[in-house]
Design a protein around this motif. Structure first.
Motif: not given
Length: 452
Positions: A121-134, A181-195
């Protein structure tokens, strides 16, 4: 016995005020440079030697003046340092600030490494962190502090490949109006993001393209912001499901700060996976820990850490290390074990405790993303630094399992080490479902996929 002068505390003073204090103490002003700091522009943010140190009369005192709270970004890398306890720190040299320049409309065929590289992908605005969904969607955090607040993306987007060609042809806004926001993770049916000052979550079902409800704040007792890139708060859930770990960077480059600055903290998780209680310090003395990952075999927590600036090209090496429970890694007083930072007073009690990192990177490399493959090989994204006289880095490095010797894995972002033009800068890393490595290029606004 010869009389000696006591160095006054100059931090927070203007250059004129500092000069007056030095004259009053029968000392003189030495080298004056610039440094990143949250202090107002033009105020002393660092001094060498530190306040309270006894020096000969008329001795020169070096200072750095703050460039102000609006930070600038970084690049770099040099040849590998000696490992662990055998590393002999170089002499403190003169610091050189060199800022990179993003190439306009960079090509798409410049990267080398792995068994094949494709642009997802391209044309994004400062993609800092990423995580793969199930289900295979790529969740990307778009965030940046260096631009005006009205232009900061502060959001999470979803990239989807609908036709299976390996490229994202659908982009959806999952959530916005976040706070750096920065950190991102999936855990037990939730998406977590760290501001920068909290951790939030949303219920997640595979296939969701937008948040089904407003964000729920589950952690609110972490400090906000920090110098330059130290606003980043990453998060990682332990493999046993008992803990959530969060990184907290320092507020300044080299200064005494209150806990929990410069540390990795953790929270107990209840049976549903929700963080409960107050933060507990897991490890400290970590100037700016960012990337975290659990080793696939030992299950131990590892992290990459950006060390301090303004001590010259070769100091202080950044590092990758296993994070010990209760471990102290030196900042701000020491580095690489017993080596003292002259800008701070001696602390013999902490000197004895300072741990030596496992794997050293060239000073000012600014490691960000960190992942392990199933075999225990580590992959690290070197975002780079601005505190070097020669540009180096801008690459993904691999640390083979059982070694402490990084080797190049993906290169090409840096065009010429003697010029400041770059094709982008690697930041976050994640694994695709097929075992390929995903790379967020925050400066060029791209996501890349590398086959191993």
């Amino acid at each position: 016995m010869k009389q000696r002068a006591t160095v006054p505390d100059l931090r927070g003073k203007t250059q004129t005020e500092a000069l007056a204090l030095l004259r009053r103490s029968q000392l003189k002003l030495g080298d004056v440079g610039e440094g990143s700091s949250t202090l107002p522009k033009g105020r002393v943010c660092e001094q060498i030697p530190a306040a309270g140190v006894k020096v000969p009369f008329n001795a020169p005192i070096d200072v750095r003046l703050s460039r102000g709270p609006s930070p600038s970004d970084d690049p770099g890398l040099l040849k590998n340092a000696k490992e662990g306890a055998r590393y002999a720190p170089a002499q403190r040299g003169k610091s050189v600030i060199r800022v990179p320049r993003q190439v306009e409309n960079p090509p798409t065929n410049f990267l080398k490494g792995g068994k094949g590289i494709t642009l997802v992908a391209e044309g994004l605005e400062n993609p800092r962190w990423l995580s793969m969904a199930p289900n295979g969607d790529i969740f990307v955090v778009e965030s940046r502090l260096e631009v005006k607040k009205t232009k900061q993306p502060n959001r999470v987007i979803v990239l989807r490949d609908t036709n299976g060609d390996g490229k994202a042809d659908q982009k959806s806004l999952y959530a916005d109006n976040l706070y750096l926001p920065f950190g991102i993770a999936f855990h037990k049916g939730f998406l977590y993001v760290a501001n920068t000052g909290s951790v939030v979550r949303w219920p997640y079902k595979p296939g969701d393209l937008t948040a089904s409800q407003p964000a729920e704040t589950v952690i609110s007792d972490i400090p906000e912001i920090g110098m330059r890139q130290h606003w980043t708060r990453n998060l990682a859930f332990s493999p046993d499901g008992k803990w959530l770990y969060v990184t907290i960077g320092s507020k300044e480059n080299a200064a005494i700060e209150e806990s929990p600055r410069a540390s990795i903290v953790r929270y107990t998780l209840d049976p549903s996976g929700k963080p409960i209680g107050k933060l507990a310090i897991f490890a400290s003395g970590l100037r700016n820990p960012i990337g975290m990952a659990f080793h696939p075999r030992t299950k131990a927590l590892w992290a990459v850490v950006s060390e301090r600036d303004y001590l010259g090209d070769e100091l202080v090496p950044d590092f990758l290390t296993e994070i010990k429970d209760g471990g102290f890694y030196g900042w701000p007083y020491y580095y690489l074990g017993p080596h003292h930072d002259p800008r701070l007073p001696e602390r013999p009690d902490l000197k004895k405790r300072t741990l030596i990192p496992d794997v050293l990177f060239p000073a000012h490399s600014a490691p960000l993303g960190l992942v392990f493959d199933k075999g225990g090989n580590a992959y690290v994204a070197l975002h780079g630094s601005q505190n070097r006289s020669r540009f180096t880095g801008y690459k993904i490095i691999k640390v083979p399992a059982g070694t402490k010797k990084p080797e190049d894995f993906v290169t090409g972002w840096l065009k010429n080490p003697n010029e400041n033009a770059v094709n982008g800068r690697p930041a976050g890393l994640a694994w695709d479902r097929d075992g390929s490595l995903l790379i967020a290029d925050d400066w060029a606004g791209r996501i890349w996929r590398v086959k191993l």
